[in-house]
Design a protein around this motif. Sequence first.
Motif, PDB file in Angstrom:
ATOM      1  N   ALA A 275      52.496 -22.888 -20.092  1.00  0.00           N
ATOM      2  CA  ALA A 275      53.702 -23.657 -20.399  1.00  0.00           C
ATOM      3  C   ALA A 275      54.517 -23.031 -21.529  1.00  0.00           C
ATOM      4  CB  ALA A 275      53.327 -25.086 -20.763  1.00  0.00           C
ATOM      5  N   GLY A 276      54.025 -21.903 -22.074  1.00  0.00           N
ATOM      6  CA  GLY A 276      54.821 -21.208 -23.082  1.00  0.00           C
ATOM      7  C   GLY A 276      54.179 -21.028 -24.435  1.00  0.00           C
ATOM      8  N   ALA A 277      52.987 -21.593 -24.656  1.00  0.00           N
ATOM      9  CA  ALA A 277      52.311 -21.424 -25.946  1.00  0.00           C
ATOM     10  C   ALA A 277      51.602 -20.073 -25.996  1.00  0.00           C
ATOM     11  CB  ALA A 277      51.316 -22.559 -26.168  1.00  0.00           C
ATOM     12  N   GLY A 278      50.977 -19.777 -27.126  1.00  0.00           N
ATOM     13  CA  GLY A 278      50.181 -18.564 -27.269  1.00  0.00           C
ATOM     14  C   GLY A 278      48.787 -18.912 -27.741  1.00  0.00           C
ATOM     15  N   LEU A 279      47.790 -18.185 -27.259  1.00  0.00           N
ATOM     16  CA  LEU A 279      46.426 -18.350 -27.748  1.00  0.00           C
ATOM     17  C   LEU A 279      46.149 -17.204 -28.715  1.00  0.00           C
ATOM     18  CD1 LEU A 279      43.656 -19.685 -27.787  1.00  0.00           C
ATOM     19  CD2 LEU A 279      43.024 -18.292 -25.798  1.00  0.00           C
ATOM     20  N   TRP A 280      45.976 -17.550 -29.969  1.00  0.00           N
ATOM     21  CA  TRP A 280      45.792 -16.570 -31.032  1.00  0.00           C
ATOM     22  C   TRP A 280      44.332 -16.498 -31.462  1.00  0.00           C
ATOM     23  CZ3 TRP A 280      49.464 -13.427 -33.436  1.00  0.00           C
ATOM     24  CH2 TRP A 280      50.790 -13.632 -33.011  1.00  0.00           C
ATOM     25  N   ARG A 281      43.909 -15.300 -31.806  1.00  0.00           N
ATOM     26  CA  ARG A 281      42.576 -15.070 -32.340  1.00  0.00           C
ATOM     27  C   ARG A 281      42.738 -14.599 -33.778  1.00  0.00           C
ATOM     28  NH1 ARG A 281      38.707 -10.078 -30.545  1.00  0.00           N
ATOM     29  NH2 ARG A 281      36.794 -10.732 -31.576  1.00  0.00           N
ATOM     30  N   LEU A 282      42.308 -15.410 -34.728  1.00  0.00           N
ATOM     31  CA  LEU A 282      42.429 -15.080 -36.143  1.00  0.00           C
ATOM     32  C   LEU A 282      41.068 -14.651 -36.677  1.00  0.00           C
ATOM     33  CD1 LEU A 282      44.962 -16.881 -35.544  1.00  0.00           C
ATOM     34  CD2 LEU A 282      44.828 -17.615 -37.916  1.00  0.00           C
ATOM     35  N   SER A 283      41.007 -13.451 -37.195  1.00  0.00           N
ATOM     36  CA  SER A 283      39.795 -12.936 -37.814  1.00  0.00           C
ATOM     37  C   SER A 283      39.979 -12.995 -39.322  1.00  0.00           C
ATOM     38  CB  SER A 283      39.543 -11.498 -37.358  1.00  0.00           C
ATOM     39  OG  SER A 283      38.384 -10.974 -37.977  1.00  0.00           O
ATOM     40  N   VAL A 284      39.185 -13.823 -39.982  1.00  0.00           N
ATOM     41  CA  VAL A 284      39.351 -14.059 -41.416  1.00  0.00           C
ATOM     42  C   VAL A 284      37.977 -14.091 -42.077  1.00  0.00           C
ATOM     43  CG1 VAL A 284      41.475 -15.388 -41.057  1.00  0.00           C
ATOM     44  CG2 VAL A 284      39.274 -16.579 -41.133  1.00  0.00           C
ATOM     45  N   PRO A 285      37.917 -13.987 -43.409  1.00  0.00           N
ATOM     46  CA  PRO A 285      36.627 -14.169 -44.079  1.00  0.00           C
ATOM     47  C   PRO A 285      36.074 -15.557 -43.784  1.00  0.00           C
ATOM     48  CG  PRO A 285      38.239 -13.204 -45.585  1.00  0.00           C
ATOM     49  CD  PRO A 285      38.993 -13.627 -44.357  1.00  0.00           C
ATOM     50  N   SER A 286      34.773 -15.661 -43.631  1.00  0.00           N
ATOM     51  CA  SER A 286      34.187 -16.966 -43.315  1.00  0.00           C
ATOM     52  C   SER A 286      34.427 -17.986 -44.418  1.00  0.00           C
ATOM     53  CB  SER A 286      32.687 -16.821 -43.070  1.00  0.00           C
ATOM     54  OG  SER A 286      32.032 -16.335 -44.234  1.00  0.00           O
ATOM     55  N   THR A 287      34.674 -17.499 -45.628  1.00  0.00           N
ATOM     56  CA  THR A 287      34.917 -18.398 -46.768  1.00  0.00           C
ATOM     57  C   THR A 287      36.363 -18.852 -46.867  1.00  0.00           C
ATOM     58  OG1 THR A 287      35.218 -16.432 -48.143  1.00  0.00           O
ATOM     59  CG2 THR A 287      33.036 -17.446 -48.141  1.00  0.00           C
ATOM     60  N   ALA A 288      37.229 -18.384 -45.974  1.00  0.00           N
ATOM     61  CA  ALA A 288      38.641 -18.771 -46.021  1.00  0.00           C
ATOM     62  C   ALA A 288      38.775 -20.287 -45.839  1.00  0.00           C
ATOM     63  CB  ALA A 288      39.428 -18.048 -44.943  1.00  0.00           C
ATOM     64  N   PRO A 289      39.666 -20.930 -46.570  1.00  0.00           N
ATOM     65  CA  PRO A 289      39.851 -22.379 -46.442  1.00  0.00           C
ATOM     66  C   PRO A 289      40.549 -22.713 -45.128  1.00  0.00           C
ATOM     67  CG  PRO A 289      41.536 -21.450 -47.858  1.00  0.00           C
ATOM     68  CD  PRO A 289      40.590 -20.329 -47.552  1.00  0.00           C
ATOM     69  N   PRO A 290      40.655 -23.994 -44.819  1.00  0.00           N
ATOM     70  CA  PRO A 290      41.412 -24.382 -43.626  1.00  0.00           C
ATOM     71  C   PRO A 290      42.837 -23.835 -43.690  1.00  0.00           C
ATOM     72  CG  PRO A 290      40.151 -26.247 -44.448  1.00  0.00           C
ATOM     73  CD  PRO A 290      40.025 -25.159 -45.471  1.00  0.00           C
ATOM     74  N   GLY A 295      48.947 -26.759 -34.089  1.00  0.00           N
ATOM     75  CA  GLY A 295      48.327 -26.382 -32.825  1.00  0.00           C
ATOM     76  C   GLY A 295      46.877 -26.809 -32.735  1.00  0.00           C
ATOM     77  N   GLU A 296      46.257 -26.509 -31.620  1.00  0.00           N
ATOM     78  CA  GLU A 296      44.862 -26.852 -31.354  1.00  0.00           C
ATOM     79  C   GLU A 296      43.974 -25.705 -31.816  1.00  0.00           C
ATOM     80  OE1 GLU A 296      42.338 -29.811 -29.274  1.00  0.00           O
ATOM     81  OE2 GLU A 296      44.445 -29.756 -29.878  1.00  0.00           O
ATOM     82  N   GLN A 297      42.889 -26.037 -32.551  1.00  0.00           N
ATOM     83  CA  GLN A 297      42.072 -24.992 -33.155  1.00  0.00           C
ATOM     84  C   GLN A 297      40.601 -25.146 -32.805  1.00  0.00           C
ATOM     85  OE1 GLN A 297      41.567 -22.921 -37.575  1.00  0.00           O
ATOM     86  NE2 GLN A 297      41.882 -25.123 -37.454  1.00  0.00           N
ATOM     87  N   LEU A 298      39.943 -24.014 -32.593  1.00  0.00           N
ATOM     88  CA  LEU A 298      38.490 -23.930 -32.414  1.00  0.00           C
ATOM     89  C   LEU A 298      37.984 -22.864 -33.366  1.00  0.00           C
ATOM     90  CD1 LEU A 298      35.834 -24.481 -30.694  1.00  0.00           C
ATOM     91  CD2 LEU A 298      36.530 -22.512 -29.338  1.00  0.00           C
ATOM     92  N   ILE A 299      36.929 -23.184 -34.115  1.00  0.00           N
ATOM     93  CA  ILE A 299      36.400 -22.259 -35.122  1.00  0.00           C
ATOM     94  C   ILE A 299      34.992 -21.826 -34.737  1.00  0.00           C
ATOM     95  CG2 ILE A 299      35.765 -21.967 -37.549  1.00  0.00           C
ATOM     96  CD1 ILE A 299      37.875 -24.022 -38.268  1.00  0.00           C
ATOM     97  N   GLU A 300      34.764 -20.505 -34.736  1.00  0.00           N
ATOM     98  CA  GLU A 300      33.447 -19.935 -34.432  1.00  0.00           C
ATOM     99  C   GLU A 300      32.995 -19.029 -35.572  1.00  0.00           C
ATOM    100  OE1 GLU A 300      32.439 -18.855 -30.154  1.00  0.00           O
ATOM    101  OE2 GLU A 300      34.566 -18.312 -30.269  1.00  0.00           O
ATOM    102  N   TRP A 301      31.814 -18.453 -35.350  1.00  0.00           N
ATOM    103  CA  TRP A 301      31.270 -17.394 -36.210  1.00  0.00           C
ATOM    104  C   TRP A 301      31.205 -17.800 -37.688  1.00  0.00           C
ATOM    105  CZ3 TRP A 301      34.122 -12.398 -34.119  1.00  0.00           C
ATOM    106  CH2 TRP A 301      33.869 -12.282 -32.745  1.00  0.00           C
ATOM    107  N   GLY A 302      30.776 -19.032 -37.930  1.00  0.00           N
ATOM    108  CA  GLY A 302      30.620 -19.492 -39.299  1.00  0.00           C
ATOM    109  C   GLY A 302      31.917 -19.615 -40.057  1.00  0.00           C
ATOM    110  N   GLY A 303      33.034 -19.669 -39.339  1.00  0.00           N
ATOM    111  CA  GLY A 303      34.351 -19.770 -39.963  1.00  0.00           C
ATOM    112  C   GLY A 303      35.152 -18.496 -39.894  1.00  0.00           C
ATOM    113  N   ALA A 304      34.538 -17.402 -39.405  1.00  0.00           N
ATOM    114  CA  ALA A 304      35.213 -16.098 -39.420  1.00  0.00           C
ATOM    115  C   ALA A 304      36.138 -15.872 -38.233  1.00  0.00           C
ATOM    116  CB  ALA A 304      34.179 -14.978 -39.488  1.00  0.00           C
ATOM    117  N   GLN A 305      35.932 -16.581 -37.139  1.00  0.00           N
ATOM    118  CA  GLN A 305      36.826 -16.456 -35.989  1.00  0.00           C
ATOM    119  C   GLN A 305      37.457 -17.811 -35.704  1.00  0.00           C
ATOM    120  OE1 GLN A 305      36.628 -13.890 -32.271  1.00  0.00           O
ATOM    121  NE2 GLN A 305      35.500 -15.686 -31.594  1.00  0.00           N
ATOM    122  N   ARG A 306      38.788 -17.854 -35.725  1.00  0.00           N
ATOM    123  CA  ARG A 306      39.508 -19.111 -35.546  1.00  0.00           C
ATOM    124  C   ARG A 306      40.517 -18.941 -34.415  1.00  0.00           C
ATOM    125  NH1 ARG A 306      39.847 -21.173 -41.900  1.00  0.00           N
ATOM    126  NH2 ARG A 306      37.838 -20.205 -42.473  1.00  0.00           N
TER     127      ARG A 306
END
Length: 375
Positions: A275-290, A295-306
Amino acid sequence: MAGDAAGAATDHALEALVAQVREARARKASLQIVGGNTKHFLGGIPQGEPLDVGPLAGISSHEPSELVVTVRAGTPLAELEALLAQQGQCLPFEPPRFATDAGTGGTVGGMVAAGLAGPARAAAGGVRDYVLGATLLDGRGELLSFGGQVMKNVAGYDVSRLLAGAMGVLGVICEVSLKVLPRPPATLTLRLELDEAQALRRLNEWGGRPLPLNASAWWEGTLVVRLAGAAAAVQSARAAIGGEVIDAAMADPFWDGLRDQRDEFFVGALKAVAAGAGLWRLSVPSTAPPLKLSGEQLIEWGGAQRWLCTTAPAQTLRDAAAAVGGHATLFRAHRREDGGRPAPLAPPLARIHRELKRAFDPDGLFNRGRLYPEW
């Protein structure tokens, strides 16, 4: 006799690939490497004539006691995993299989080229950590071998691991040797009701303790964690973490769905992308805050993949990830030309990438534009 026939078929398939590469180079044509074609959405739009590695299939060798398997690139991932399961072994990084509507799945070559890993990535490591050696068909039509079949055998630069995540731009992966591991003797899945900040804090606390935390996923106020290891360690961790125990009959399909990106979050994300949205993969330090993003979010890898499904502008996502020391990749997009590419590289890294491309594929034969537009 059967082995001789299989070997002859492999030799013939390899000769055909070499001939096609050399002929394409002579014509200054480009080639699109094709295996199971389950990850066609990744990277830029494929260009060039198809170079089918499917016929280059089969298990070359498996040494269960040495925890090593050597397999040809066109081998279906399902076939390899079935063989390993017979010996109580597995690919611990849980590569996504991305089965197609026709029921076919990804190949071993595509698994390495894409470099994607599943829920256990943070605990077990990624694809490149398990690549021991590889045979590569380069842009000159020459077969090159790197690494071997043991862990400590490399003098100098470990080229075989460089192929993981390269999206085929360096050449055609023909065969790969992989380290495998025994399946853990015990697993257990727990569920806790926590908001995002609480979940991230707990995951980082647990990560600093000797707990057999194998995978985690947070979505819509629920944190699910998987423990794996010795039975005594799993039970001890269960008491330390708390939460509700999820029966294996429910937990196993959940983790499989997350691994193959066909669970509820990803199904909804695909509809939103259409419908026009994008699915993004954010790679961040696991200690990064929210990250305060819509948008809709799913967090994996102890917080490192969002994972984030959103209509927010690309620069907003990239800036938010960079602000906490990470990067953002548009994994799936409504318009194919907009998505699937990695985050832009810093100039020194970009120069190294260009030199590697020039060394292995000087004429730019393979997968033009798949990884970076200028290639």
